[in-house]
Design a protein around this motif. Structure first.
Motif, mmCIF file in Angstrom:
data_model
loop_
_atom_site.group_PDB
_atom_site.id
_atom_site.type_symbol
_atom_site.label_atom_id
_atom_site.label_comp_id
_atom_site.label_asym_id
_atom_site.label_seq_id
_atom_site.Cartn_x
_atom_site.Cartn_y
_atom_site.Cartn_z
ATOM 1 N N LEU A 49 0.843 -1.206 0.000
ATOM 2 C CA LEU A 49 0.000 0.000 0.000
ATOM 3 C C LEU A 49 0.876 1.253 0.000
ATOM 4 O O LEU A 49 0.499 2.292 0.541
ATOM 5 N N HIS A 50 2.051 1.155 -0.619
ATOM 6 C CA HIS A 50 2.989 2.282 -0.632
ATOM 7 C C HIS A 50 2.325 3.493 -1.268
ATOM 8 O O HIS A 50 1.593 3.371 -2.258
ATOM 9 N N CYS A 104 3.399 0.581 3.796
ATOM 10 C CA CYS A 104 2.482 1.717 3.848
ATOM 11 C C CYS A 104 3.097 2.845 4.653
ATOM 12 O O CYS A 104 4.111 2.665 5.332
ATOM 13 N N ASP A 105 2.465 4.000 4.591
ATOM 14 C CA ASP A 105 2.726 5.094 5.518
ATOM 15 C C ASP A 105 1.752 4.913 6.669
ATOM 16 O O ASP A 105 0.582 5.259 6.554
ATOM 17 N N TYR A 106 2.230 4.334 7.774
ATOM 18 C CA TYR A 106 1.311 3.992 8.862
ATOM 19 C C TYR A 106 0.629 5.211 9.453
ATOM 20 O O TYR A 106 -0.464 5.115 10.012
ATOM 21 N N LEU A 110 -2.561 5.559 7.404
ATOM 22 C CA LEU A 110 -3.362 4.361 7.169
ATOM 23 C C LEU A 110 -4.732 4.495 7.840
ATOM 24 O O LEU A 110 -4.822 4.813 9.025
#
Length: 332
Positions: A13-14, A138-140, A143
């Motif tokens: 999910l980048h 991902c960028d937590y 998120l």
């Protein structure tokens, strides 16, 4: 118990390239200019950060790892079983004592670098073959929810946020992030979080400006990424690296400071940097347990048990969803 998972799963999910460009543009329009810390962690940045953690001046990683190893069984007894979610997993070294103590239903590392996740999870899976690993690139901090997966539903969730990474965020950003963690972890979810405590200024500054120059290389890699990914023309020789303690805000500020008046081409426009103007790459706020507990309370968390090293340099706090009108703080 779920079947043994011999191969880690990766859900990518980048952030899109457009998201990267918009984050950079917003950061350059700030005063002072400051880019999101997650931009530091491409593959090379992640490698350099791992190297920082081994520098003699940077004791946080060694101290926190030792604390987790020493108190792992006691911490695991408080955490119980369920799904273990690590925010900003990086090399995933610190989580190993928790996996031994908890035997979780699944381990879910979140990190911005897919290549780093794949490498670290492969090593971790070999050491913990019976723990299913569902990694999420991902960028937590942005998120909205964990991706749907059968291993992540129907079980309590425990968050793990070590390394005093919460210190990278401003007070307001940290409060919003802690609220986001509450939503991601769901009803009854708890959070084990690490904080780095204030100490002698010269020791803190040295930790972020090591003699080997690894911290400086980590910051300069950001310029290389902007040049590569967004077609910028930053000249690293026109900047110098700086790490300074800011007493009022109780934080170290890391920045690339322009050596001269210059223009940089980026995102189809010119950006003027004055001589001495900083481009802030990162902050690292320091907290006492009492000060951090007050911050967490503003995000709807109560502070449960607190574990600290013998020198009181690093603490691990177990946060629990606040009960209406009740706030408890206790030590084991």
């Amino acid at each position: 118990m779920p079947a043994t998972c011999l191969t880690p799963e990766l859900i990518d999910l980048h952030p899109r390239q457009a998201d990267l460009a918009s984050a950079v543009e917003a950061g350059l329009c700030r005063t002072p200019r400051q880019l999101p810390a997650w931009l530091l962690y491409d593959a090379e940045g992640s490698r350099l950060f791992d190297a920082i953690c081994h520098q003699p001046e940077y004791s946080l990683t060694r101290t926190e790892t030792a604390l987790l190893e020493q108190r792992g069984p006691a911490i695991g007894a408080h955490l119980g079983q369920g799904v273990l979610v690590e925010f900003g997993a990086g090399s995933a070294r610190k989580v190993r004592p928790l996996l031994d103590a908890m035997h979780p239903r699944a381990y879910v590392p979140l990190d911005i670098s897919a290549s780093h996740l794949q490498e670290s999870c492969a090593l971790l899976q070999a050491q913990h073959p019976s723990v299913p690993i569902v990694a999420v690139c991902c960028d937590y901090s942005a998120l909205q929810e964990l991706p749907p997966h059968p291993l992540l539903s129907g079980a309590p969730r425990v968050g793990f946020f070590p390394g005093s990474s919460i210190g990278n965020f401003s007070h307001g950003e940290a409060t919003r992030l802690l609220r986001r963690f509450r939503a991601l972890l769901g009803e009854g979810g708890r959070l084990l979080i690490g904080i780095d405590r204030p100490r002698a200024v010269e020791r803190m500054e040295a930790a972020y400006d090591d003699a080997a120059g690894v911290s400086a290389a980590f910051a300069f890699n950001l310029l290389s990424r902007l040049n590569r990914d967004l077609g910028a023309d930053f000249d690293p020789d026109r900047f110098r690296y700086r790490a300074l303690w800011q007493e009022r805000d109780q934080r170290i500020e890391m920045a690339l400071v322009s050596r001269q008046r210059q223009e940089v081409q980026l995102l189809g426009r010119s950006w003027l940097f004055e001589a001495g103007e900083p481009l802030v790459t990162e902050h690292s706020h320091k907290f006492t347990p009492q000060r951090f507990s007050a911050l967490a309370a503003g995000a709807g968390w109560d502070t449960g048990p607190v574990w600290s090293d013998s020198s009181d340099h690093v603490s691990l706090l177990l946060l629990e969803p606040a009960r209406l009108g009740v706030s408890q703080r206790r030590s084991p």
